[in-house]
Design an enzyme around this catalytic site. Structure first.
Site, mmCIF file in Angstrom:
data_model
loop_
_atom_site.group_PDB
_atom_site.id
_atom_site.type_symbol
_atom_site.label_atom_id
_atom_site.label_comp_id
_atom_site.label_asym_id
_atom_site.label_seq_id
_atom_site.Cartn_x
_atom_site.Cartn_y
_atom_site.Cartn_z
ATOM 1 N N SER A 327 44.093 66.816 29.460
ATOM 2 C CA SER A 327 44.747 67.536 30.560
ATOM 3 C C SER A 327 44.869 66.728 31.841
ATOM 4 O O SER A 327 45.583 67.157 32.757
ATOM 5 C CB SER A 327 43.995 68.842 30.837
ATOM 6 N N HIS A 370 47.233 82.872 29.615
ATOM 7 C CA HIS A 370 47.054 82.947 31.066
ATOM 8 C C HIS A 370 48.066 83.859 31.742
ATOM 9 O O HIS A 370 48.034 84.029 32.973
ATOM 10 C CB HIS A 370 47.190 81.548 31.688
ATOM 11 N N CYS A 383 46.477 75.443 32.046
ATOM 12 C CA CYS A 383 47.236 76.156 31.016
ATOM 13 C C CYS A 383 48.061 75.163 30.184
ATOM 14 O O CYS A 383 48.885 74.431 30.727
ATOM 15 C CB CYS A 383 48.150 77.192 31.653
#
Length: 648
Positions: A327, A370, A383
């Site tokens: 991420s 989410h 997310c």
């Protein structure tokens, strides 16, 4: 026809002048020759009498003094220290084994070194000295000197050898030196004669190897007289060589030692880069090793313990290791979409927990999803579905190009061994390397730093520094050479929209300072040093549909080598970035739990230039941090004092 008397007189006078001129030249030549002969036969008679008795003149090289290495504050990192050794000349020793036996009664002799010396004596002329013991103490060398009459052929000597006083703290940065091997010579085209001096040391890995020519210097020479058997009779003259250059590194010795200690028993890597100059303030790989073991030849047992360690202490994970960035790559995907005009900061994507792509579900880390998220919330809560959706609109080629703009997929020019290029794949790459078409699912994987995407901790630090400053920051390891400052890595402004970068920075600030941010637990409370960051977790295994239906196995329930890698990147202070940090913990699990706390501690240490006050930490962490600081203060070795003379 007879010449007139006047013409005859003129010709006679001309011939007389020429005769006198030629006669004078001949006389001068004969006089000079006679003077030279007298000089050689009378004044230099003794010297030439010795040279005439089957003697000849040899040119012997004098090894140059290797340049030393210092940290940015002038503290010594690699130095040359006197090395006491004992050598033996076989023809002077008589009964070699008896002399060695007598020597062993005075000083300890390493069995492996002794066997190596015996082998060298068998293949060397009897008049050449062979080393029996190296790097022995002053007390031992004194014992040998006092008992010299009982040790024929034995001579105590002093030379210089490389020493790394900081031990393992700089092992992966500086590397180490070692004796020139046959393999080394085979890799060098037309090697210099100095490399053939017995036991001459050259850089093997790291900066020692990459800056070998600068550090080595130029050899001197001495003219010696030897007889027909090759024995030295006397030294006629000498010309001293040129010492190697002293290098000052950008790394801070105290910060480097702290980072190495803070990584502790993890298999991990961390990089601290100065956002203003590009200077690498710390670049650590754990676990480390003692480079002093390699200087004179490491033992088989010590080498085996290093190569068989599953944490790979010899590997420089900071620049050599490449990992899926997870991420931490999401800022690149978002930036590619913002620059392409396909995404606005208020645009939202609905996350139900997965995205259907070509009949396959790409899951978000949060099983229930989410809901509707915009740019800031998608980064704050990490997310995945948001970035799947964005990436499919942008396309892999633009994402790959943006990654390279921010320093990924590039081999940065620093003098360290095996600096990795990483990988920012695109359609052409997959077709060229794998002979396959790029799939839409490949784009989804790449958008969250998975799939083919690979980056090193060094590259992630550069990426973070460029996001923080909006400049094309380049890493710099060598600060000065013999006092001459090297070019800065501050870089020029990047060719991207600075407003888009500000949006990214604001979202990264929320990651660390908003209660719903994935790194909120590792926030910095000091207002002037507030941190912006991004957590990352990269999978090293495939999760099957059956496992997902039954419940994904927790990292702590898996074998170490099957756990996810934990990552974190950050910069601080948020308003005026000073340092950027990247951290990778191999198989550490989640980035927020395993990597973020360590990176937070490292950047605080850099900002405070020492241990920060406990008030900088959240209240729940203060007792743990206090105990940790006490332990690290005991472990950290005292910093070596800078030299009195200006080395910088």
């Amino acid at each position: 026809m007879r010449r007139p008397p006047r013409d005859l007189d003129k010709v006679h006078r001309t011939m007389t002048r020429r005769t006198l001129l030629l006669g004078g030249l001949q006389a001068a030549f004969i006089s000079g020759l006679a003077a030279r002969m007298r000089y050689m036969q009378v004044d230099q008679a003794d010297q030439f009498r010795l040279l005439a008795e089957e003697n000849r003149i040899n040119i012997r090289l004098i090894p140059p003094t290797r340049g030393e290495l210092f940290d940015r504050n002038g503290r010594i990192i690699a130095e040359n220290t006197p090395s006491y050794r004992v050598v033996i000349v076989r023809e002077d020793a008589g009964d070699v084994e008896q002399v060695i036996s007598n020597l062993q009664k005075l000083i300890p002799l390493d069995p492996e070194e002794l066997e190596r010396a015996r082998a060298e004596m068998r293949r060397s002329p009897p008049f050449l000295p062979v080393t029996l013991a190296d790097q022995i103490s002053w007390e031992d060398i004194s014992k040998v000197a006092v008992n010299a009459p009982a040790l024929p052929g034995i001579t105590p000597e002093v030379g210089l050898t490389r020493v790394y006083p900081q031990g393992g703290d700089f092992a992966h940065v500086v590397g180490y030196v070692g004796p020139v091997s046959d393999y080394d010579l085979s890799q060098i085209q037309d090697p210099e004669p100095v490399l053939r001096i017995p036991r001459f040391q050259i850089g093997k890995v790291g900066l020692e190897a990459k800056q070998e020519e600068l550090l080595r210097g130029k050899a001197g020479a001495k003219r010696v007289e030897v007889n027909a058997t090759g024995r030295v009779m006397r030294e006629l003259d000498r010309r001293e060589g040129q010492p190697g250059a002293d290098l000052q590194l950008s790394v801070d010795n105290q910060l480097q030692a702290y980072v190495q200690a803070r990584l502790g028993g993890e298999s991990a890597a961390a990089v601290v880069i100065d956002c203003e100059t590009g200077d690498l303030r710390a670049i650590a790989s754990a676990p480390s090793f003692d480079p002093n073991l390699f200087v004179r030849g490491i033992s088989i047992a010590d080498y085996r313990s290093l190569t068989e360690d599953p944490y790979r202490p010899l590997a420089n994970k900071a620049v050599q290791g490449t990992y899926p960035p997870g991420s931490t790559f999401k800022m690149i995907t978002a930036m590619a979409a913002l620059e392409a005009g396909l995404l606005g900061p208020e645009d939202t994507v609905y996350c139900p927990g997965y995205l259907e792509v070509s009949g396959r579900r790409f899951h978000c880390w949060k099983r229930g999803g989410h809901g509707h998220v915009d740019l800031e919330n998608s980064l704050k809560q990490s997310c995945d579905v948001y970035y799947y959706d964005v990436a499919l609109k942008v396309g892999i080629d633009k994402i790959s190009a943006m990654a390279q703009e921010f320093g990924l997929g590039i081999r940065h020019d620093i003098p360290m061994s095996a600096v990795a290029r990483g990988l920012t794949p695109d359609k052409d790459w997959k077709n060229r390397v794998h002979k396959q078409d790029w799939l839409i699912g490949d784009t989804a994987n790449a958008s969250i730093g998975q799939g083919y995407m690979l980056a090193s901790p060094l590259q992630l630090a550069v990426m973070t520094a460029r996001i923080a400053t909006g400049r094309k920051v380049d890493p710099r390891l060598v600060k000065s050479i013999d006092g001459v400052e090297q070019p800065s890595g501050a870089g020029e402004p990047m060719a991207v929209n600075q407003n888009n970068l500000r949006k990214l920075r604001r979202a990264m600030y929320s990651v660390s300072n908003d209660r719903r941010g994935t790194a909120y637990g590792s926030r910095i409370l000091t207002d002037e040093f507030r941190m912006a960051g991004k957590t990352g977790t990269s999978q090293v295994r495939n999760i099957t549909a059956a496992e997902r239906a039954a419940g994904v196995i927790r990292n702590e329930d898996l074998p170490w080598e099957r756990r996810d890698h934990a990552l974190f990147v950050c910069f601080a202070p948020f308003d005026k970035p000073k340092y950027a940090v990247s951290l990778v913990v191999e198989h550490g699990g989640g980035g927020s739990a395993a990597a973020a706390p360590i990176a937070r501690d490292i950047i605080l240490q850099a900002l405070y230039d020492g241990f920060p006050p406990l008030e900088a930490y959240p209240a729940k962490d203060r007792s743990r941090v206090s105990a940790q600081q006490e332990r690290l203060q005991r472990e950290l070795r005292p910093a070596a004092k800078p030299e009195d003379k200006d080395r910088a």
